[in-house]
Design an enzyme around this catalytic site. Structure first.
Site, short mmCIF file in Angstrom:
data_model
loop_
_atom_site.label_atom_id
_atom_site.label_comp_id
_atom_site.label_asym_id
_atom_site.label_seq_id
_atom_site.Cartn_x
_atom_site.Cartn_y
_atom_site.Cartn_z
N GLU A 7 41.09 45.34 47.01
CA GLU A 7 40.00 45.18 48.00
C GLU A 7 40.44 44.55 49.32
O GLU A 7 39.79 43.63 49.82
CB GLU A 7 38.85 44.39 47.38
CG GLU A 7 38.32 45.04 46.11
CD GLU A 7 37.22 44.25 45.41
OE1 GLU A 7 36.81 43.19 45.92
OE2 GLU A 7 36.78 44.70 44.34
N ASN B 137 43.96 49.06 44.75
CA ASN B 137 42.65 49.29 44.14
C ASN B 137 41.54 48.86 45.08
O ASN B 137 41.62 47.79 45.69
CB ASN B 137 42.59 48.46 42.84
CG ASN B 137 41.40 48.77 41.97
OD1 ASN B 137 41.17 49.93 41.63
ND2 ASN B 137 40.63 47.75 41.60
N HIS C 173 32.06 52.15 41.56
CA HIS C 173 30.81 51.49 41.19
C HIS C 173 29.68 52.23 41.92
O HIS C 173 29.57 52.14 43.14
CB HIS C 173 30.82 50.03 41.64
CG HIS C 173 31.85 49.19 40.94
ND1 HIS C 173 31.79 48.91 39.59
CD2 HIS C 173 32.96 48.56 41.39
CE1 HIS C 173 32.82 48.15 39.25
NE2 HIS C 173 33.55 47.93 40.32
N GLU D 245 37.11 51.32 37.66
CA GLU D 245 36.03 50.39 37.29
C GLU D 245 34.70 51.12 37.22
O GLU D 245 33.66 50.62 37.67
CB GLU D 245 35.95 49.25 38.32
CG GLU D 245 37.24 48.48 38.49
CD GLU D 245 37.14 47.32 39.47
OE1 GLU D 245 36.02 46.92 39.84
OE2 GLU D 245 38.20 46.81 39.89
N ASP E 216 31.21 52.50 36.81
CA ASP E 216 29.87 52.29 36.26
C ASP E 216 28.89 52.97 37.19
O ASP E 216 29.11 53.07 38.38
CB ASP E 216 29.53 50.82 36.00
CG ASP E 216 29.77 49.88 37.17
OD1 ASP E 216 29.87 50.34 38.32
OD2 ASP E 216 29.85 48.66 36.93
O1 G2I Z 1 32.60 42.67 41.24
C1 G2I Z 1 32.79 43.74 40.35
C2 G2I Z 1 34.23 44.09 40.30
C3 G2I Z 1 34.65 44.62 41.66
N1 G2I Z 1 36.04 44.99 41.67
C4 G2I Z 1 36.95 43.98 41.20
C5 G2I Z 1 36.54 43.42 39.86
O2 G2I Z 1 37.40 42.38 39.48
C6 G2I Z 1 35.13 42.94 39.89
O3 G2I Z 1 34.82 42.42 38.57
C7 G2I Z 1 33.88 41.41 38.53
C8 G2I Z 1 33.68 41.03 37.08
O4 G2I Z 1 33.14 42.13 36.39
C9 G2I Z 1 32.72 39.85 36.98
O5 G2I Z 1 32.66 39.37 35.63
O6 G2I Z 1 34.31 40.33 39.27
C10 G2I Z 1 33.35 39.30 39.32
C11 G2I Z 1 33.80 38.20 40.25
O7 G2I Z 1 34.17 38.69 41.49
C12 G2I Z 1 33.14 38.75 37.90
O8 G2I Z 1 32.11 37.79 37.94
C13 G2I Z 1 32.47 36.54 37.47
C14 G2I Z 1 31.40 35.57 37.91
O9 G2I Z 1 31.35 35.57 39.33
C15 G2I Z 1 31.73 34.20 37.43
O10 G2I Z 1 30.68 33.33 37.76
C16 G2I Z 1 31.95 34.20 35.93
O11 G2I Z 1 32.41 32.94 35.51
O12 G2I Z 1 32.58 36.52 36.06
C17 G2I Z 1 33.01 35.27 35.58
C18 G2I Z 1 33.27 35.38 34.08
O13 G2I Z 1 32.14 35.84 33.41
#
Ligand code: G2I
Length: 449
Positions: free
Chosen positions: A159, A201, A237, A266, A268
Site C-alpha cells: 500500500e 501488494n 476488497h 485479500e 472479499d
Molecule cells: O485493512 C484490511 C487489509 C487491507 N490490506 C492489508 C491488510 O493487512 C489489512 O488487514 C487488516 C486485518 O484484516 C485487520 O485484522 O488490517 C487491519 C489493520 O490495518 C487489521 O485490524 C486490526 C485492528 O486494527 C486491531 O485493532 C486489532 O488488534 O486487527 C488487529 C487484530 O485483530
C-alpha cells in the site's frame, strides 16, 4: 474442455529458478474436485485464505481451513508491530504457530507484510530519516531471514501508493526517507530469502486507474533496471462503493505482460446470495483467464472472521456453512461435480504416449542455487491408475528440508495428500520440496495402491 490439466508454476529466485508446484490430475471419468484448493490445483493455481493464529484452536475454523485451503496468509501476525514490538527484539510466536500449522497440513505461506506504513510498532512511528530507513532494512532482513525457505511469496511492500487521481506515492514516514525505499526493501528481501517470490501488494489497483497506472510504471521501471520483483498482489476488497471493475481481467493481464506473476491476495466481496456469488465467479474466472495469475486468497474463512464482518463478504457463513459464493467459486474453478455428462467413449488421440504398465513412476527435477534447491517430483500413474501412492527418494546427508508441498513427508518417504492420491492411468500429479544444501542426483521410486 481440456482434460489434460497439467500445470507447472514457475518462480524465480535471484537468477535461480523455477519452483514447480502442485497440480492436477483428471480425466473424463474423474469426479470433479470437491474443495477449493483441489479444484484450483487442477488448474495449476493455489487457493488460500488469511488466517488468525488465535483461531486455530477453533475446530470449526481449522476443519474448514485444512479441508479447503492450500495457502495461508497470516492476517496480522507477520506485520511489523507483531514481529518487532521493540527495536531489535523480535517476536515470532503467533506467526510461527501459523507457519507450523501450514507445514503440518501441506499448506504454503504468503508472508504479509514486511514494509507498510500501517501497523508499525510505536518505536518505529517515532523514527524518521536515516534511522527509520535503517530500521526498515533491518526489519525486512531479520524477518525474511527468520522465515527463509518457508515462504512462497512475500508482500515486501504494502500500500505505498496514494488514492485519488494524483497517481503518486502515498505520503508516509517511509516515503519521506526517499523515493528509493521500495526498491531498497525488495533488494533486502531478495538477499535474505532468494527463493521467495517478492510481491508489491495494494488495493484500489484492481482496475486500470491512476493508482494502478502508477504501480504499473514502478513495476515497469523495476523490471527495466533489474530491481528484484516477482509478483504484484491485487487485494480485491470489493463492495457497492468499490465493485469488481469491468476491466479486472485486463488489468491483471497487463501486469502479467510485464513478465511477472499476479495474485489475488485479500479477496472479499460484500453482499449476499446470487449477486455476491456472481461477483466471486467473475473474479475467479478472471484469474483463470490470466496464465500468470498463480492463485487467489480470500481475506478470512467465515463471515464472522472478516475485518468487515457486517458486510458478510466471505465464502462461509458464521456457522461455517458454504454460501452460494462458495459454490460459484468452486464451480468456476472446475470443481463441485460434473456440469456435463462425460463422453461415452474415451477421446481418441493417436499421438498420446503409451501408458506405462504397473502402478506408478516418479521423476525428479532439481533447481539448484548456491546453498539451496527446490525439487519437483512428478508421479505418473501406470495402467492401473492409483488410489494412493508413496514415493521413496533418498536425500543426501547434510541437507535440511525447509518446506514441502502437496505431499506428506516422513524422512525420505513421501505420501500423497487427500486431493492427489487418485491418479488415472497415464495422468500425473506433482509435489515439491525446498531444502538448503546440495541436491546432487535424486532418484525417486514410486509404489501405488
Ligand atoms: O485493512 C484490511 C487489509 C487491507 N490490506 C492489508 C491488510 O493487512 C489489512 O488487514 C487488516 C486485518 O484484516 C485487520 O485484522 O488490517 C487491519 C489493520 O490495518 C487489521 O485490524 C486490526 C485492528 O486494527 C486491531 O485493532 C486489532 O488488534 O486487527 C488487529 C487484530 O485483530
Amino acid at each position: 474442455m481440456d482434460r489434460n490439466r497439467k500445470r507447472a508454476l514457475g518462480a524465480a529466485g535471484a537468477g535461480a529458478l523455477a519452483v514447480v508446484v502442485a497440480v492436477g490430475i483428471a480425466s473424463a471419468a474423474d469426479a470433479a474436485a470437491s474443495t477449493l484448493h483441489a479444484a484450483a490445483a487442477e488448474k495449476g493455481r493455489y487457493f488460500g485464505t488469511a488466517v488468525a493464529a488465535y483461531k486455530l484452536s477453533d475446530s470449526v475454523y481449522s476443519t474448514i481451513l485444512d479441508r479447503e485451503f492450500g495457502m495461508v496468509t497470516p492476517e496480522n501476525e507477520m506485520k511489523w508491530d507483531a514481529t518487532e514490538p521493540s527495536q531489535g527484539s523480535f517476536s515470532y510466536g503467533s506467526a510461527d504457530q501459523i507457519v507450523a500449522h501450514a507445514q503440518a497440513h501441506g499448506q504454503r505461506v504468503r508472508g504479509h507484510a514486511l514494509a507498510w506504513h500501517q501497523q508499525q510498532p510505536g518505536w518505529a512511528q517515532n523514527l524518521s530519516g536515516t534511522a527509520l530507513r535503517n530500521a526498515m532494512v533491518n526489519h525486512v532482513t531479520q524477518v525474511a531471514t527468520h522465515y527463509k525457505g518457508k515462504i512462497y511469496a512475500w508482500d515486501v511492500v504494502n500500500e505505498a501508493f496514494a488514492d485519488g487521481g494524483g497517481g503518486g506515492r502515498r505520503d508516509s514516514s517511509l516515503q519521506r526517507t526517499g523515493n528509493d525505499w521500495i526498491e531498497v526493501a525488495f533488494r533486502a528481501a531478495r538477499a535474505a530469502d532468494p527463493a521467495a517470490k517478492l510481491c508489491y501488494n495494494d488495493y484500489n489497483t484492481d482496475g486500470q486507474n491512476a493508482k494502478s497506472n502508477a504501480v504499473y510504471a514502478m513495476v515497469s521501471d523495476f523490471k527495466a533496471r533489474g530491481v528484484p520483483i516477482d509478483c504484484v498482489g491485487f487485494q480485491s476488497h470489493f463492495n457497492s462503493a468499490s465493485p469488481v471493475p469491468s476491466d479486472y481481467q485486463a488489468n491483471l493481464q497487463r501486469f502479467a505482460d510485464l513478465g511477472l506473476d499476479v495474485q489475488i491476495t485479500e479477496l472479499d466481496i460484500e453482499g449476499s446470495g446470487s449477486a455476491q456469488a456472481d461477483n466471486y465467479r467473475r473474479v475467479t474466472e478472471a484469474c483463470l483467464a490470466v496464465s500468470r495469475c498463480t492463485g487467489m486468497t480470500v481475506w478470512g474463512i467465515r463471515d464472522s472472521d472478516s475485518w468487515r464482518a457486517s458486510g458478510t463478504p466471505l465464502l462461509f457463513d458464521g456457522n461455517g456453512n458454504k454460501k452460494a459464493a462458495y459454490t460459484s467459486t468452486l464451480t468456476a474453478l472446475g470443481g463441485g461435480g460434473p456440469t456435463s455428462s462425460p463422453p461415452s467413449s474415451p477421446p481418441v488421440s493417436s499421438s498420446s504416449p503409451p501408458v506405462p504398465s504397473g502402478g506408478c513412476t516418479a521423476t525428479a527435477s532439481v533447481n539448484q542455487w548456491q546453498g539451496g534447491f527446490v525439487v519437483a517430483v512428478r508421479v505418473t500413474a501406470g495402467s492401473g491408475g492409483t488410489n494412493a501412492w508413496t514415493v521413496t527418494m533418498p536425500l543426501p546427508s547434510g541437507i535440511t528440508v525447509t518446506n514441502s508441498w502437496s505431499v506428506t513427508r516422513n524422512g525420505n518417504t513421501f505420501t500423497n495428500v487427500s486431493y492427489n492420491g487418485h491418479i488415472n492411468p497415464g495422468q500425473y500429479t506433482e509435489f515439491g520440496l525446498q531444502a538448503t544444501g546440495t541436491a546432487g542426483t535424486l532418484t525417486p521410486t514410486c509404489a501405488a495402491s
